[in-house]
Design a protein around this motif. Sequence first.
Motif, short mmCIF file in Angstrom:
data_model
loop_
_atom_site.label_atom_id
_atom_site.label_comp_id
_atom_site.label_asym_id
_atom_site.label_seq_id
_atom_site.Cartn_x
_atom_site.Cartn_y
_atom_site.Cartn_z
N LYS A 166 0.83 -1.20 0.00
CA LYS A 166 0.00 0.00 0.00
C LYS A 166 0.87 1.25 0.00
O LYS A 166 0.45 2.30 -0.47
CB LYS A 166 -0.92 0.03 1.22
N THR A 167 2.08 1.13 0.56
CA THR A 167 2.96 2.29 0.69
C THR A 167 4.36 1.97 0.19
O THR A 167 4.89 0.90 0.46
CB THR A 167 3.06 2.73 2.17
N VAL A 168 4.93 2.92 -0.54
CA VAL A 168 6.32 2.85 -0.95
C VAL A 168 7.08 3.83 -0.06
O VAL A 168 6.77 5.03 -0.04
CB VAL A 168 6.48 3.24 -2.44
N VAL A 169 8.02 3.30 0.73
CA VAL A 169 8.80 4.13 1.64
C VAL A 169 10.16 4.36 1.01
O VAL A 169 10.94 3.43 0.82
CB VAL A 169 8.95 3.45 3.02
N LEU A 170 10.42 5.62 0.66
CA LEU A 170 11.70 5.98 0.07
C LEU A 170 12.68 6.28 1.20
O LEU A 170 12.46 7.16 2.02
CB LEU A 170 11.55 7.18 -0.86
N HIS A 171 13.74 5.49 1.24
CA HIS A 171 14.77 5.53 2.28
C HIS A 171 16.03 6.03 1.60
O HIS A 171 16.15 5.97 0.39
CB HIS A 171 14.91 4.09 2.79
N ASN A 172 16.99 6.53 2.35
CA ASN A 172 18.18 7.08 1.71
C ASN A 172 19.03 6.04 0.98
O ASN A 172 19.85 6.39 0.15
CB ASN A 172 19.03 7.89 2.69
N ALA A 173 18.83 4.76 1.25
CA ALA A 173 19.63 3.72 0.58
C ALA A 173 18.80 2.63 -0.07
O ALA A 173 19.32 1.83 -0.84
CB ALA A 173 20.60 3.08 1.57
N ARG A 174 17.50 2.58 0.26
CA ARG A 174 16.63 1.51 -0.24
C ARG A 174 15.21 2.03 -0.43
O ARG A 174 14.88 3.11 -0.01
CB ARG A 174 16.58 0.36 0.77
N ILE A 175 14.40 1.18 -1.01
CA ILE A 175 12.97 1.42 -1.07
C ILE A 175 12.32 0.25 -0.34
O ILE A 175 12.62 -0.91 -0.63
CB ILE A 175 12.47 1.50 -2.52
N PHE A 176 11.45 0.57 0.61
CA PHE A 176 10.74 -0.45 1.37
C PHE A 176 9.28 -0.45 0.92
O PHE A 176 8.69 0.61 0.71
CB PHE A 176 10.81 -0.16 2.87
N LEU A 177 8.70 -1.64 0.81
CA LEU A 177 7.30 -1.80 0.48
C LEU A 177 6.56 -2.18 1.75
O LEU A 177 6.97 -3.10 2.46
CB LEU A 177 7.13 -2.88 -0.58
N SER A 178 5.47 -1.46 2.02
CA SER A 178 4.73 -1.72 3.25
C SER A 178 3.27 -2.02 2.94
O SER A 178 2.68 -1.42 2.04
CB SER A 178 4.80 -0.49 4.17
N SER A 179 2.69 -2.93 3.70
CA SER A 179 1.27 -3.25 3.55
C SER A 179 0.39 -2.34 4.40
O SER A 179 -0.82 -2.50 4.43
CB SER A 179 1.02 -4.72 3.91
N ILE A 180 1.00 -1.37 5.07
CA ILE A 180 0.28 -0.41 5.90
C ILE A 180 0.06 0.86 5.08
O ILE A 180 0.95 1.30 4.35
CB ILE A 180 1.07 -0.11 7.19
N SER A 181 -1.11 1.46 5.22
CA SER A 181 -1.43 2.66 4.42
C SER A 181 -0.51 3.82 4.78
O SER A 181 -0.03 3.93 5.91
CB SER A 181 -2.89 3.06 4.63
N PRO A 182 -0.26 4.71 3.81
CA PRO A 182 0.60 5.86 4.07
C PRO A 182 0.07 6.74 5.20
O PRO A 182 0.84 7.27 6.00
CB PRO A 182 0.65 6.62 2.76
N MET A 183 -1.25 6.90 5.29
CA MET A 183 -1.83 7.74 6.34
C MET A 183 -1.58 7.14 7.72
O MET A 183 -1.27 7.87 8.66
CB MET A 183 -3.33 7.94 6.10
N THR A 184 -1.68 5.84 7.85
CA THR A 184 -1.40 5.19 9.13
C THR A 184 0.06 5.38 9.52
O THR A 184 0.37 5.69 10.67
CB THR A 184 -1.75 3.69 9.07
N LEU A 185 0.96 5.22 8.56
CA LEU A 185 2.38 5.42 8.85
C LEU A 185 2.66 6.88 9.23
O LEU A 185 3.43 7.15 10.15
CB LEU A 185 3.24 5.01 7.65
N TYR A 186 2.01 7.80 8.54
CA TYR A 186 2.17 9.22 8.85
C TYR A 186 1.69 9.51 10.27
O TYR A 186 2.35 10.23 11.02
CB TYR A 186 1.40 10.05 7.82
N ARG A 187 0.54 8.95 10.65
CA ARG A 187 0.01 9.16 12.01
C ARG A 187 0.95 8.57 13.06
O ARG A 187 1.12 9.15 14.13
CB ARG A 187 -1.37 8.55 12.14
#
Length: 83
Positions: free
Chosen positions: A52-73
């Motif tokens: 559901k979410t693509v997390v751009l990290h300084n060295a990698r890209i992580f794929l998350s099954s948690i919604s971006p809004m939940t991660l933001y909260r």
Amino acid sequence: MYLHIGRDTMIAYSAIIGLFPLRILNYAPEFRHLVHSWRLSGRVIGDWEDVKTVVLHNARIFLSSISPMTLYRRAERDGFEFE
């Protein structure tokens, strides 16, 4: 401090560049190209099955099954502010 993005994965807030909904790959060809090239070089971590979410990290890209809004909260709750 660390952000839990699911599946026993924690990422340091200081290394997070951005949290993006998966649908961004449909609208941003540059971002889609970045994900594709990083995937070919083995820098994409996670399962495409339930992403559901693509997390751009300084060295990698992580794929998350948690919604971006939940991660933001979660980040807000921990006192982290995205710029």
